[in-house]
Design an enzyme around this catalytic site. Structure first.
Site, PDB file in Angstrom:
ATOM      1  N   HIS A   9       0.806  -1.214   0.000  1.00 40.87           N
ATOM      2  CA  HIS A   9       0.000   0.000   0.000  1.00 40.87           C
ATOM      3  C   HIS A   9       0.842   1.268   0.000  1.00 40.87           C
ATOM      4  O   HIS A   9       0.521   2.230  -0.673  1.00 40.87           O
ATOM      5  CB  HIS A   9      -0.946   0.005   1.203  1.00 40.87           C
ATOM      6  CG  HIS A   9      -2.271  -0.554   0.861  1.00 40.87           C
ATOM      7  ND1 HIS A   9      -2.614  -1.844   1.104  1.00 40.87           N
ATOM      8  CD2 HIS A   9      -3.323   0.009   0.234  1.00 40.87           C
ATOM      9  CE1 HIS A   9      -3.836  -2.053   0.671  1.00 40.87           C
ATOM     10  NE2 HIS A   9      -4.284  -0.947   0.133  1.00 40.87           N
ATOM     11  N   GLU A  36      -2.895 -16.163 -18.022  1.00 41.45           N
ATOM     12  CA  GLU A  36      -1.751 -16.200 -17.103  1.00 41.45           C
ATOM     13  C   GLU A  36      -1.382 -17.629 -16.718  1.00 41.45           C
ATOM     14  O   GLU A  36      -0.526 -17.854 -15.876  1.00 41.45           O
ATOM     15  CB  GLU A  36      -2.010 -15.335 -15.863  1.00 41.45           C
ATOM     16  CG  GLU A  36      -3.333 -15.563 -15.166  1.00 41.45           C
ATOM     17  CD  GLU A  36      -3.570 -14.599 -14.010  1.00 41.45           C
ATOM     18  OE1 GLU A  36      -2.639 -13.927 -13.572  1.00 41.45           O
ATOM     19  OE2 GLU A  36      -4.714 -14.533 -13.541  1.00 41.45           O
ATOM     20  N   ASP A  59       2.120 -14.007 -13.607  1.00 41.62           N
ATOM     21  CA  ASP A  59       1.864 -15.425 -13.323  1.00 41.62           C
ATOM     22  C   ASP A  59       2.263 -16.319 -14.487  1.00 41.62           C
ATOM     23  O   ASP A  59       2.713 -17.439 -14.283  1.00 41.62           O
ATOM     24  CB  ASP A  59       0.384 -15.639 -12.976  1.00 41.62           C
ATOM     25  CG  ASP A  59       0.119 -15.350 -11.513  1.00 41.62           C
ATOM     26  OD1 ASP A  59       0.897 -15.845 -10.674  1.00 41.62           O
ATOM     27  OD2 ASP A  59      -0.819 -14.613 -11.207  1.00 41.62           O
ATOM     28  N   CYS A  73      -1.336  -6.867 -18.795  1.00 40.26           N
ATOM     29  CA  CYS A  73      -1.377  -6.119 -17.529  1.00 40.26           C
ATOM     30  C   CYS A  73      -0.326  -6.632 -16.544  1.00 40.26           C
ATOM     31  O   CYS A  73      -0.312  -6.224 -15.399  1.00 40.26           O
ATOM     32  CB  CYS A  73      -2.767  -6.157 -16.917  1.00 40.26           C
ATOM     33  SG  CYS A  73      -3.327  -7.825 -16.526  1.00 40.26           S
TER      34      CYS A  73
HETATM   35  C1  PEP Z   1      -0.317 -11.131 -13.564  1.00 40.39           C
HETATM   36  O1  PEP Z   1      -0.306 -12.267 -13.084  1.00 40.39           O
HETATM   37  O2  PEP Z   1       0.414 -10.751 -14.498  1.00 40.39           O
HETATM   38  C2  PEP Z   1      -1.210 -10.108 -13.005  1.00 40.39           C
HETATM   39  C3  PEP Z   1      -1.330  -8.912 -13.544  1.00 40.39           C
HETATM   40  O3  PEP Z   1      -1.917 -10.439 -11.899  1.00 40.39           O
HETATM   41  P1  PEP Z   1      -1.343 -10.430 -10.405  1.00 40.39           P
HETATM   42  O4  PEP Z   1       0.032  -9.815 -10.443  1.00 40.39           O
HETATM   43  O5  PEP Z   1      -2.320  -9.630  -9.609  1.00 40.39           O
HETATM   44  O6  PEP Z   1      -1.343 -11.881 -10.057  1.00 40.39           O
HETATM   45 MG    MG Z   2      -1.886 -12.978 -11.833  1.00 36.77          MG
END
Ligand code: PEP
Ligand code: MG
Length: 589
Positions: free
Chosen positions: A195, A438, A462, A509
């Site tokens: 955070h 992912e 991931d 993302c």
């Molecule tokens: C990812 O796995 O790339 C992702 C954006 O999700 P998180 O990092 O929240 O697992």
């Molecule tokens: Mg992820």
């Protein structure tokens, strides 16, 4: 004062180099006064003490969940010992007994019990015990603050040009910070997604977190140079030679910021006219304001886990709806993608009582949890759908690994839409629905999944972990965590081809999109939306504007034929050196 020129290494999570004076917050026990009570007041005083313990317990549980989620199990263990301390029967019984017998106020009695305890421990020559003392003082400060009704550290009145140094800063601490006076944050715990880090980026304040015990060498009033870039460095009391280097880097940063500012209104478009949508990954509604004002982009990933951390209950529809609606309204005319709950793996909620798993990253995670707990899933879907009446809202499912899973999730979504329609609740039944790619199985059957969704978003954080069989939170094997590995580029290309063949749009993302060195590869794959930490957007945009698509496509062709991540990196460095050499020191630092 610490010895001149000490360099401390942490995680740079909010870019910027600044120099200022250290202000240490939140370590010492608060000032307490002794108050005599009448015998009739002692019952109430005991109750007040027990209430403060209860509140402390809840706060620590929330902190533990947050740290577990963002830093991992090892770091969260510290809060287990904090919880044990709050519940330590020896301390609690002594305090209660003394309140009753000595007729004194709880803070005074508690502090004297703790002081005696610490004095005893300080005589023991053992590192474990000394570490335990730090924990005890931390917990004691919290209990006393709660007894005194001060829930958080007062950061609203700070000296000018100061750098806040703390063990950790809670979101409310950070939110109350006096932005006029604070140049940077430095904390012992935390990571890119903690955070403090998120708030620092949202507020545009440079930050280095995760300094661990080394933060202890900083004293109040020390001069600090904080570099919140990927360098993640803090220099304590710089030497004259270090000062010369730091001042030069501060001047370079000013020149860079001026250039970014000058280009901020220009489109994210390659030299040959390919327009790419830049978007931000965020976790809190409070971050939207900066996105709109400074960056003019939408949200490509809204992680909803923090909303669940905040709630004691699992999912309060109204609270979720209020947040989603605010984000949708504030970000308009841009869009927001809300990702449904991605719990599990390293993201746990202490109030959820999930069973202990041997392989949590391969266990009851994300969509698997939601399909098991339809009560939670439906409430979240209702809240997101209701918010879709107030802006451009998209929805995305995490961790899909099979076609059946996607179909089940879509089935529940359709049922919830029908329910809202029957109730006459406004929502957009045609909102874009997508899924994250992912998990390697999903990447490889992307052609089968594409007909069922409007878009894919590559979750490379991931995808890398599952493809290379490397725990993303284990520092001992981080050398194997290679987003540029040819297997990843091949898989991404496979997904891109499947998406385009079905007329679907493709986003990314994962953190890979924040890495300027790798952005030409993403462009070469024809990805439509790059969603990243807001802080990376200006640099990525500058880079996009210097690339030609056919060159980026040629880079991908070369990368998929490489044998190692390092070979791909060499190609990427050469590419950047050719198109935007000024970026290299930043991209590689
Ligand atoms: C990812 O796995 O790339 C992702 C954006 O999700 P998180 O990092 O929240 O697992
Ligand atoms: Mg992820």
């Amino acid at each position: 004062m610490s010895s001149p020129g000490t360099r401390l290494k942490g995680a740079g999570v909010s870019a910027g180099i600044v120099m200022g004076k250290a202000v240490l917050v939140g370590r010492a026990l608060s000032q307490v006064h002794e108050v005599a009570l009448s015998p009739t007041q002692t019952d109430v005083e005991v109750e007040r003490f027990e209430a403060a313990l209860r509140v402390s317990r809840e706060q620590i549980a929330v902190l533990r969940a947050r740290v577990l989620e963002v830093v991992g199990r090892d770091h969260a263990a510290i809060f287990d010992s904090h919880l044990m301390l709050v519940d330590d029967p020896a301390v609690v019984q002594q305090v209660v007994q003394q309140i009753r017998e000595r007729h004194r106020n709880a803070e005074h009695v508690f502090q004297s019990v703790i002081s005696r305890y610490c004095e005893m421990l300080s005589k023991v020559d053992d590192k474990y015990i000394r570490d335990r003392m730090v924990d005890i003082q931390d917990v004691a400060a919290r209990v006393i603050r709660n007894l005194q009704g001060h829930a958080s550290i007062d950061l609203s009145h700070l000296p000018e040009r100061c750098i806040v140094v703390a063990h950790d800063l809670s979101p409310s601490d950070t939110a109350s910070i006096d932005r006029e006076h604070v140049l940077a944050f430095v904390t012992a715990i935390g990571s890119r997604t903690s955070h403090t880090a998120i708030m620092a980026r949202a507020m545009g304040i440079p930050a280095v977190v995760g300094l661990s015990d080394s933060v202890e060498v900083i004293s109040d009033g020390d001069v600090l140079v904080v570099d919140g870039s990927t360098r993640g460095e803090v220099i304590v009391n710089p030497t004259p030679e270090q000062l010369v280097v730091c001042e030069r880097r501060i001047r370079e940063q000013e020149a860079w910021l001026a250039r970014v500012e000058a280009e901020s209104k220009l489109p994210a478009e390659t030299l040959d006219g390919f327009h790419v949508r830049l978007a931000a990954n965020i976790e809190m509604a409070e971050e939207v304001e900066t996105l709109r004002q400074r960056l003019g982009v939408g949200v490509g990933l809204f992680r909803t886990e923090f909303l669940f951390v905040k709630n004691d209950g699992l999912c309060e529809e109204e609270e979720h709806f209020r947040t989603y609606r605010k984000v949708a309204e504030d970000i308009y005319p841009h869009s927001v993608i809300f990702r449904t709950l991605d719990i599990g793996g390293d993201k746990f909620l202490s109030h959820l009582k999930m069973p202990v798993e041997l392989n949590p990253f391969l266990g009851m995670r994300a969509i698997r949890f939601c399909l098991r707990r339809l009560d939670v899933f439906r409430v979240q879907l209702r809240a997101i759908l209701r918010a879709s009446a107030f802006g451009k809202v998209r929805i995305m499912f995490p961790m899909i690994s099979t076609l059946e899973e996607l179909q089940q999730a879509l089935g529940v979504l359709n049922e919830v839409k029908a329910e809202l329609a029957a109730e006459g609740v406004p929502h957009n039944p045609h909102l874009d629905v997508g899924m994250m790619i992912e998990v390697p199985s999903a990447a490889l059957i992307a052609d089968k999944l594409a007909p069922h969704v409007n878009f894919f978003s590559l979750g490379t954080n991931d995808l890398v972990q599952y493809s290379l069989a490397v725990d993303r939170s284990n520092p001992d094997i981080s050398y194997l965590y290679q987003p540029s590995h040819p297997s990843i580029i091949r898989m991404m290309r496979h997904v891109a081809q499947a998406a385009y063949a079905h007329g679907r749009w493709l986003g990314i993302c994962g953190e890979m999109a924040s890495e300027p060195l790798l952005v030409p590869l993403l462009l070469g794959l024809g990805i439509h939306e790059l969603s990243m930490s807001p802080v990376s957007i200006p640099a990525v945009k500058q880079l996009v504007r210097r690339v030609r698509m056919h060159e980026a496509e040629a880079l991908v062709d070369q990368a998929v034929n490489c044998g190692s991540a390092e070979e791909v990196l060499v190609l990427c460095r050469e590419f950047i050196r050719r198109v935007y050499p000024e970026l290299l020191p930043n991209a590689e630092s």
